[in-house]
Write a protein that holds these residues in place. Structure first.
Motif, PDB file in Angstrom:
ATOM      1  N   ARG A 244       0.420  -2.154  15.333  1.00  0.00           N
ATOM      2  CA  ARG A 244       0.072  -0.768  15.621  1.00  0.00           C
ATOM      3  C   ARG A 244      -1.430  -0.644  15.844  1.00  0.00           C
ATOM      4  O   ARG A 244      -1.888  -0.018  16.782  1.00  0.00           O
ATOM      5  CB  ARG A 244       0.530   0.125  14.467  1.00  0.00           C
ATOM      6  CG  ARG A 244       0.466   1.608  14.778  1.00  0.00           C
ATOM      7  CD  ARG A 244       1.309   2.424  13.814  1.00  0.00           C
ATOM      8  NE  ARG A 244       1.075   2.035  12.445  1.00  0.00           N
ATOM      9  CZ  ARG A 244       2.035   1.705  11.585  1.00  0.00           C
ATOM     10  NH1 ARG A 244       3.285   1.718  11.957  1.00  0.00           N
ATOM     11  NH2 ARG A 244       1.747   1.358  10.368  1.00  0.00           N
TER      12      ARG A 244
ATOM     13  N   PHE B 234     -10.548  -6.198  11.058  1.00  0.00           N
ATOM     14  CA  PHE B 234     -10.370  -4.796  11.452  1.00  0.00           C
ATOM     15  C   PHE B 234     -11.605  -4.288  12.181  1.00  0.00           C
ATOM     16  O   PHE B 234     -11.498  -3.605  13.205  1.00  0.00           O
ATOM     17  CB  PHE B 234     -10.120  -3.964  10.191  1.00  0.00           C
ATOM     18  CG  PHE B 234      -9.872  -2.492  10.458  1.00  0.00           C
ATOM     19  CD1 PHE B 234      -8.586  -2.009  10.606  1.00  0.00           C
ATOM     20  CD2 PHE B 234     -10.930  -1.601  10.556  1.00  0.00           C
ATOM     21  CE1 PHE B 234      -8.354  -0.661  10.841  1.00  0.00           C
ATOM     22  CE2 PHE B 234     -10.712  -0.253  10.799  1.00  0.00           C
ATOM     23  CZ  PHE B 234      -9.414   0.215  10.939  1.00  0.00           C
TER      24      PHE B 234
ATOM     25  N   ILE C  67     -15.032   1.342   2.597  1.00  0.00           N
ATOM     26  CA  ILE C  67     -13.735   1.750   2.071  1.00  0.00           C
ATOM     27  C   ILE C  67     -12.653   0.711   2.334  1.00  0.00           C
ATOM     28  O   ILE C  67     -11.476   1.031   2.317  1.00  0.00           O
ATOM     29  CB  ILE C  67     -13.317   3.142   2.590  1.00  0.00           C
ATOM     30  CG1 ILE C  67     -13.245   3.171   4.113  1.00  0.00           C
ATOM     31  CG2 ILE C  67     -14.290   4.205   2.110  1.00  0.00           C
ATOM     32  CD1 ILE C  67     -12.906   4.553   4.632  1.00  0.00           C
TER      33      ILE C  67
ATOM     34  N   LEU D  67      -8.927   7.800   7.421  1.00  0.00           N
ATOM     35  CA  LEU D  67      -9.539   6.485   7.645  1.00  0.00           C
ATOM     36  C   LEU D  67      -9.077   5.385   6.669  1.00  0.00           C
ATOM     37  O   LEU D  67      -8.711   4.292   7.109  1.00  0.00           O
ATOM     38  CB  LEU D  67     -11.064   6.640   7.621  1.00  0.00           C
ATOM     39  CG  LEU D  67     -11.861   5.579   8.360  1.00  0.00           C
ATOM     40  CD1 LEU D  67     -11.413   5.464   9.804  1.00  0.00           C
ATOM     41  CD2 LEU D  67     -13.353   5.919   8.312  1.00  0.00           C
ATOM     42  N   PRO D  68      -9.079   5.638   5.349  1.00  0.00           N
ATOM     43  CA  PRO D  68      -8.638   4.568   4.452  1.00  0.00           C
ATOM     44  C   PRO D  68      -7.197   4.141   4.714  1.00  0.00           C
ATOM     45  O   PRO D  68      -6.855   2.967   4.558  1.00  0.00           O
ATOM     46  CB  PRO D  68      -8.756   5.198   3.053  1.00  0.00           C
ATOM     47  CG  PRO D  68      -9.674   6.358   3.221  1.00  0.00           C
ATOM     48  CD  PRO D  68      -9.485   6.845   4.617  1.00  0.00           C
TER      49      PRO D  68
ATOM     50  N   PRO E   2       1.925   6.078  10.459  1.00  0.00           N
ATOM     51  CA  PRO E   2       1.273   7.360  10.784  1.00  0.00           C
ATOM     52  C   PRO E   2       1.923   8.596  10.165  1.00  0.00           C
ATOM     53  O   PRO E   2       1.230   9.514   9.743  1.00  0.00           O
ATOM     54  CB  PRO E   2       1.361   7.415  12.316  1.00  0.00           C
ATOM     55  CG  PRO E   2       1.490   6.000  12.738  1.00  0.00           C
ATOM     56  CD  PRO E   2       2.214   5.287  11.653  1.00  0.00           C
TER      57      PRO E   2
ATOM     58  N   ALA F 140       2.089  -2.896  11.015  1.00  0.00           N
ATOM     59  CA  ALA F 140       0.815  -2.169  10.915  1.00  0.00           C
ATOM     60  C   ALA F 140      -0.228  -2.861  11.786  1.00  0.00           C
ATOM     61  O   ALA F 140      -1.006  -2.224  12.485  1.00  0.00           O
ATOM     62  CB  ALA F 140       0.355  -2.121   9.472  1.00  0.00           C
TER      63      ALA F 140
ATOM     64  N   THR G  78      -5.648   4.359   7.689  1.00  0.00           N
ATOM     65  CA  THR G  78      -5.651   3.627   8.952  1.00  0.00           C
ATOM     66  C   THR G  78      -6.025   2.170   8.707  1.00  0.00           C
ATOM     67  O   THR G  78      -5.400   1.256   9.238  1.00  0.00           O
ATOM     68  CB  THR G  78      -6.673   4.246   9.931  1.00  0.00           C
ATOM     69  OG1 THR G  78      -6.453   5.657   9.978  1.00  0.00           O
ATOM     70  CG2 THR G  78      -6.540   3.664  11.312  1.00  0.00           C
ATOM     71  N   ILE G  79      -7.061   1.995   7.887  1.00  0.00           N
ATOM     72  CA  ILE G  79      -7.535   0.648   7.581  1.00  0.00           C
ATOM     73  C   ILE G  79      -6.433  -0.176   6.933  1.00  0.00           C
ATOM     74  O   ILE G  79      -6.290  -1.371   7.189  1.00  0.00           O
ATOM     75  CB  ILE G  79      -8.769   0.734   6.662  1.00  0.00           C
ATOM     76  CG1 ILE G  79      -9.970   1.196   7.475  1.00  0.00           C
ATOM     77  CG2 ILE G  79      -9.039  -0.592   5.975  1.00  0.00           C
ATOM     78  CD1 ILE G  79     -11.173   1.542   6.623  1.00  0.00           C
ATOM     79  N   GLN G  80      -5.624   0.487   6.111  1.00  0.00           N
ATOM     80  CA  GLN G  80      -4.566  -0.254   5.418  1.00  0.00           C
ATOM     81  C   GLN G  80      -3.288  -0.334   6.227  1.00  0.00           C
ATOM     82  O   GLN G  80      -2.304  -0.913   5.772  1.00  0.00           O
ATOM     83  CB  GLN G  80      -4.282   0.409   4.076  1.00  0.00           C
ATOM     84  CG  GLN G  80      -5.450   0.265   3.132  1.00  0.00           C
ATOM     85  CD  GLN G  80      -5.216   0.979   1.826  1.00  0.00           C
ATOM     86  OE1 GLN G  80      -4.098   1.003   1.329  1.00  0.00           O
ATOM     87  NE2 GLN G  80      -6.252   1.551   1.283  1.00  0.00           N
ATOM     88  N   GLY G  81      -3.288   0.272   7.417  1.00  0.00           N
ATOM     89  CA  GLY G  81      -2.118   0.172   8.273  1.00  0.00           C
ATOM     90  C   GLY G  81      -0.933   0.972   7.777  1.00  0.00           C
ATOM     91  O   GLY G  81       0.215   0.601   8.004  1.00  0.00           O
ATOM     92  N   ILE G  82      -1.206   2.102   7.079  1.00  0.00           N
ATOM     93  CA  ILE G  82      -0.104   2.952   6.633  1.00  0.00           C
ATOM     94  C   ILE G  82       0.544   3.605   7.847  1.00  0.00           C
ATOM     95  O   ILE G  82      -0.143   4.016   8.787  1.00  0.00           O
ATOM     96  CB  ILE G  82      -0.629   4.056   5.678  1.00  0.00           C
ATOM     97  CG1 ILE G  82      -1.382   3.442   4.510  1.00  0.00           C
ATOM     98  CG2 ILE G  82       0.502   4.963   5.202  1.00  0.00           C
ATOM     99  CD1 ILE G  82      -0.536   2.760   3.507  1.00  0.00           C
TER     100      ILE G  82
ATOM    101  N   GLU H 236       0.817  -1.215   0.000  1.00  0.00           N
ATOM    102  CA  GLU H 236       0.000   0.000   0.000  1.00  0.00           C
ATOM    103  C   GLU H 236       0.850   1.265   0.000  1.00  0.00           C
ATOM    104  O   GLU H 236       0.361   2.340  -0.257  1.00  0.00           O
ATOM    105  CB  GLU H 236      -0.918   0.038   1.225  1.00  0.00           C
ATOM    106  CG  GLU H 236      -2.061  -0.901   1.125  1.00  0.00           C
ATOM    107  CD  GLU H 236      -1.844  -2.079   2.045  1.00  0.00           C
ATOM    108  OE1 GLU H 236      -2.816  -2.738   2.379  1.00  0.00           O
ATOM    109  OE2 GLU H 236      -0.688  -2.330   2.431  1.00  0.00           O
TER     110      GLU H 236
END
Ligand SMILES: Nc1ncnc2c1ncn2[C@@H]1O[C@H](COP(=O)(O)OP(=O)(O)OP(=O)(O)O)[C@@H](O)[C@H]1O
Ligand SMILES: [Mg+2]
Lengths: 323, 222
Positions: free
Chosen positions: A27, A238, A232, B102-103, B111, A24, B105-109, A3
């Protein structure tokens, strides 16, 4: 993790690569651990009530288990002093009694013997009753000689079998064992164990329901958020995570409360129980859960909370999954 | 990028919201989807997002047959599509920054990287100075722009928008359309459902027109 690359080119990479995913993941776990705790702390009364309901459900089986545990302690002490008394026929004189006592000592299953002659028996009887003269008026000693037998195996079943076998020997009038009540106590303990197990299962189910219902309400109040994050690209894991942590917190809090209440209750009962025991000339300490059992209770309640949350969120996810 | 092959969608067995839809969208295209209210625009977008499955026909997006996409893969598929919702779907319990993030966060990028991208997206829609505001404190138009920032923060290959200018004045609508054109210029495929016919006519992009669930026109704006 994939990503992090710039503009993704189409949906060929439907899944992220494994590299970097672990960090991730950790985290998010850490964030949700704190976030879920914060949500509970922000509504202290509701949280406390839920935890209290869990605590009460845990206290009943745990308390019963403690009572059973103390009963087993009691009969463990009695087991060691379990003896049989073998009474000989009246016409057996002292020398025959001695010989018979040796025969008994050689019997299998017998650990030790102590001969009580008719005269000694009378003495003991008089001393026990505190009457010196009344019986000396009797012209004949009414008591037969007897042997106190200590069995190898103090379990009620073995003692019962031994007593029957010894009763068949020539010269033996009767074998007395005062173990019937012990036997009953053990049967009661076995019954109690089953009741505790059934109660444990039932109240465990109760904890599941309490947590499940609380989490169901939490899910309901965050319905829109769940919908949006799902739109999304949030995975089920999750979505579930914050609720699982809430459930685990509820369970842990309920477990801690239960331990606290059990300790308080123990303190409260200690004084009257000690007074009661002393009046019987016995020393008896109320049992406590101990460290390992306490840890087990906490783990168990945390796990139940987690599971209750899992079921509640799982139901919601199943209801809302795309056709 | 997108291909519809004889796609039909029925709700509740009888009602036909879409019937025999056929079209293709190439990578990097920008086009409008138009039609009267209830024509099936939102339904068509929902098929692309894999929120619904077609009752018949096939929907292919970026080479994926959506019907064959396993449920567990759907989240990862959706992460590659940016969506601006008709009712913008912001979360009102957190600030603008968290909404746009939010997107990510969901993908664990990570911070730090996420914050950089969120600010870039907010800057693009002109709301950088409001990052700590709550959605409730913003006007409808500003909320819509937050929704757009959230849709593009992940730099999606495909951007879908359902009535993104529904509540905006003509000036703001034009600004937002220019924003979509900017994203299109850097290679994003953009599909916008709208019934703002005047605006669509001015922009001269390809237009798909639905009427009662049928595709009645496919071509340049007249
Ligand atoms: N979940 C649903 N269940 C049943 N019918 C539905 C559902 N979603 C949409 N429809 C019907 O399908 C038709 C098309 O709906 P859709 O939302 O796609 O229209 P639209 O073109 O987006 O309209 P608008 O411009 O008003 O948003 C409508 O008649 C609607 O009533
Ligand atoms: Mg619509």
């Amino acid at each position: 993790m994939s990503e992090r690359q710039p503009a993704p080119r189409g949906a060929q990479r439907a899944r992220p690569g494994p590299a970097g995913g672990g960090r991730a993941w950790l985290r998010h776990h850490r964030a949700m651990l704190g976030d879920s705790a914060l949500r509970l702390v922000r509504r202290p009364l509701a949280t406390l009530l839920t935890m209290l309901a869990i605590a009460i459900a845990l206290i009943l089986p745990a308390g019963l288990w403690l009572v059973l545990d103390s009963a087993q302690l009691l009969d463990a002490q009695l087991d060691e002093s379990a003896t049989l008394t073998v009474y000989f026929d009246h016409d057996i004189d002292e020398s025959r009694a001695l010989a018979l006592s040796e025969t008994l000592g050689a019997e299998p299953g017998v650990a030790g013997t102590r001969l009580v002659t008719a005269a000694e028996g009378l003495d003991e009887f008089q001393r026990a009753l505190g009457v010196d003269d009344a019986l000396s008026q009797l012209e004949r000693n009414p008591l037969p000689a007897s042997v106190v037998v200590t069995p190898d195996d103090p379990s009620p079943a073995a003692v019962q079998a031994l007593s029957q076998r010894l009763g068949q020997l020539p010269g033996v009038d009767e074998v007395r064992l005062d173990l019937a009540w012990l036997d009953r106590l053990q049967q009661l303990a076995a019954l109690g164990q089953r009741v505790a197990l059934a109660l444990g299962l039932l109240f465990g189910l109760g904890v599941l329901l309490v947590v499940g219902n609380t989490i169901r309400l939490a899910v309901e109040s965050r319905r829109q958020e769940i919908e949006v994050v799902t739109l999304i690209g949030a995975t089920h894991a999750f979505v579930r995570r914050p609720f699982l942590y809430s459930g685990a917190w509820y369970g842990l809090g309920g477990g801690l409360l239960a331990l606290g209440i059990l300790a308080l209750g123990g303190n409260w009962l200690a004084a009257p129980v000690n007074a009661l025991a002393e009046s019987y000339g016995a020393r008896f300490a109320l049992p406590t859960l101990g460290v390992s059992n306490s840890v087990f209770l906490l783990l168990f309640s945390t796990l139940l909370g987690w599971l209750g949350a899992w079921l509640a969120v799982g139901r919601h996810l199943a209801e809302t999954k795309p056709r | 990028m997108i291909a519809f092959e004889h796609v039909g969608k029925r709700y509740g067995g009888r009602f036909e919201a879409l019937a025999d839809i056929n079209f293709r969208v190439e990578r990097g295209e920008m086009l409008f989807l138009t039609g009267h209210s209830g024509a099936g625009k939102s339904s068509l977008l929902r098929l692309i997002m894999r929120l619904e499955r077609p009752s018949r026909g096939r929907v292919l997006v970026a080479g994926h047959d959506l019907d064959r996409l396993h449920l567990s893969q759907v989240p990862y598929y959706r992460r590659q599509i940016g969506v601006v919702f008709q009712d913008h779907q912001l979360l009102f319990d957190r600030d603008i920054f968290a909404n746009v993030a939010l997107p990510l966060t969901i993908q664990g990028i990570e911070p730090h990287e996420a914050a950089r991208r969120v600010r870039a997206a907010l800057d693009k829609v002109g709301l950088l100075h409001r990052e700590r505001a709550l959605p409730i404190e913003l006007s409808t138009g500003e909320q819509q722009r937050v929704g757009i920032a959230r849709a593009v923060v992940n730099k999606p290959a495909l951007l879908l928008a359902d009535e993104p200018t529904g509540n905006l004045d003509p000036q703001l609508s034009a600004d937002i359309m220019r924003l979509f054109e900017d994203f299109n210029r850097i290679g994003t495929t953009v599909l916008i459902a709208s019934h703002d016919l005047a605006l669509i006519a001015r922009l001269r992009h390809r237009v798909l027109k639905l009427r009662e669930g049928r595709l009645v026109r496919d071509g340049e704006a007249a």
